[in-house]
Design an enzyme around this catalytic site. Structure first.
Site, short mmCIF file in Angstrom:
data_model
loop_
_atom_site.label_atom_id
_atom_site.label_comp_id
_atom_site.label_asym_id
_atom_site.label_seq_id
_atom_site.Cartn_x
_atom_site.Cartn_y
_atom_site.Cartn_z
N ASP A 66 0.77 -1.04 0.18
CA ASP A 66 0.18 -0.10 -0.10
C ASP A 66 0.92 1.07 -0.03
O ASP A 66 1.81 1.36 0.87
CB ASP A 66 -0.87 -0.01 1.24
CG ASP A 66 -2.06 -1.00 1.27
OD1 ASP A 66 -2.00 -1.69 0.15
OD2 ASP A 66 -2.90 -0.91 1.85
N HIS A 119 4.15 -2.17 3.79
CA HIS A 119 4.20 -0.91 3.59
C HIS A 119 5.73 -0.55 3.12
O HIS A 119 6.74 -0.93 3.66
CB HIS A 119 3.78 0.08 4.73
CG HIS A 119 2.27 -0.06 4.97
ND1 HIS A 119 1.89 -0.99 5.83
CD2 HIS A 119 1.42 0.90 4.22
CE1 HIS A 119 0.45 -0.82 5.66
NE2 HIS A 119 0.31 0.28 5.08
#
Length: 431
Positions: free
Chosen positions: A245, A397
């Site tokens: 993400d 991430h």
């Protein structure tokens, strides 16, 4: 020997003698031995492209087997910058030969298009001509003379062709084509709001960490999730789905991670926001080129439950469709309809609305607190290895260096264990 045979022999000898004498005379009189010889090298009539260099082949000048080329007087009015017929005169020892030089224009103008080709625009948009240039070596700038045949109809989806042509004063013509695809506009998609009966309580996604590499349990049952085209696990096979993400963090190692994935020929899924796709267009195209998949992570990274009501339904839809449109503008092909809620925050209502827009939503079966930039390689590698399981969807991430530094070793170890990697768009959600 008979009399007749003698006649044949004498006749043959005579003919040979005559031919030999003729050859000797030619050698003496036409080779510059007895008389001066002046003759052209190359063609008597030559064509030269205007404004191009011209090399005069010159002449042969010989006498008594000596070369006198440097003594030849040459008179030329050739102007290679102007079309016309010119003469070069060569004089030596009262002898004169001439060469005709025709300066011609047989080269077509250079016609170049500005902007994209092929070009993709959306249905009902106004076509904007990106421009072109036409330059001729002799006539100069002919851009104003370009003729355009344009049959693009932006009201109808399809493939069109724009033809550009230009002709110089001497009839040389160039033409080029621009391919134009009129695509469906994702932002035309609307939702008729009738979702008040669905619970809109926002719940952030959670899961039970895998133990002994067993498939784990999530916040909601698979049967309920599948009702809304949502899942958090892939099939029970030795496959792992890496998902990243990214919304545009100040510190990110996403490009370094992509390099490691490409080194291992591993394909991953990147859930990206609209602005990141727009601002990192070259990188996005490179990801797609290497087989990675880009998923929709909304425009502004809002809590989507705040928009899941009758007054803000259009804003809800725009968060998704504007991202899809931007992707199409950057990549030139439709975005796959895969979605991840910002921060994993969703409600039954938002899942239903996203599903009605034609999207599959993906949560995850493994993640860890990797938002901090100081996560170490050792910490990242340990959690990646400790919790792998069949069909695992990893949420990672790129904002910490640890995930990047651990990725190469993690991929190597999983490959040794017989695992393969895939993108989430290949997961079949069974209802």
């Amino acid at each position: 020997m008979s009399r007749r045979c003698k006649v044949y022999v004498y006749t043959g000898v005579f003919i040979v003698a005559v031919l030999l004498m003729a050859l000797i005379i030619k050698l003496f009189f036409f080779s510059g031995w007895l008389t001066p010889l002046l003759s052209l090298k190359g063609e008597k009539v030559m064509e030269v492209q205007v404004k191009k260099s011209f090399q005069d082949p010159g002449v042969k000048a010989r006498y008594h087997l000596k070369d006198y080329q440097n003594d030849v007087r040459i008179t030329s009015n050739v102007n290679r910058n102007r079309i016309g017929e010119y003469t070069i005169v060569y004089e030596w020892k009262n002898k004169t030969v001439e060469r005709i030089v025709k300066v011609v224009d047989k080269k077509a103008p250079k016609l170049k298009l500005k902007g994209d080709n092929p070009l993709r625009i959306f249905e009902n948009e106004t076509y904007q001509e990106a421009g072109y240039t036409a330059i001729d070596d002799y006539d100069g700038d002919l851009t104003a003379n370009v003729q355009i045949k344009n049959n693009v109809n932006t009201k109808n989806q399809g493939n069109y062709k724009i033809i550009y042509s230009v002709k110089d004063k001497n009839g040389n013509q160039s033409s080029v084509e621009r391919q134009v695809e009129v695509c469906p506009d994702p932002t035309n998609q609307k939702l008729y709001y009738n979702y008040d009966s669905y619970d809109n309580k926002m719940e952030e996604w959670w899961f039970e960490k895998s133990k002994n590499h067993e498939r784990n349990k999530g916040a909601l049952s698979s049967s309920l999730l599948s009702k809304y085209n949502t899942c958090y696990l892939g099939p029970d096979e030795k496959v792992i789905y890496l998902t990243f993400d990214e919304g545009g963090n100040d510190i990110t190692y996403i490009k370094e991670i992509a390099d490691v994935l490409n080194k291992h020929n591993v394909k991953a899924t990147f859930f990206l926001t609209r602005n990141y796709i727009k601002n990192e267009d070259d990188f996005i195209r490179d990801l797609v080129k290497h087989g990675h998949v880009i998923g929709n992570h909304t425009w502004h990274h809002y809590d989507m439950t705040t928009l899941a009501n009758a007054s803000k339904v259009d804003d809800f839809v725009k968060e998704i469709t504007e991202t899809s449109k931007t992707y199409m503008e950057v990549v030139g092909e439709p975005m796959k309809k895969i979605f991840r809620f910002p921060k994993g925050g969703a409600s039954e209502r938002t899942m239903k609305m996203v599903s009605d827009l034609g999207y599959k939503s993906f949560n995850w079966s493994h993640a860890y607190y990797d938002f901090a930039s100081d996560v170490s390689k050792e910490e990242a590698l340990k959690t990646l290895i400790d919790h792998y399981h069949n069909g695992a969807i990893y949420l990672l991430h790129p904002s910490n260096k640890g995930n990047y530094e651990a990725m190469d070793e993690f991929l190597t170890q999983m490959e040794k264990l017989g695992y393969r990697f895939d993108t989430v768009d290949h997961i079949q959600i069974i209802k």
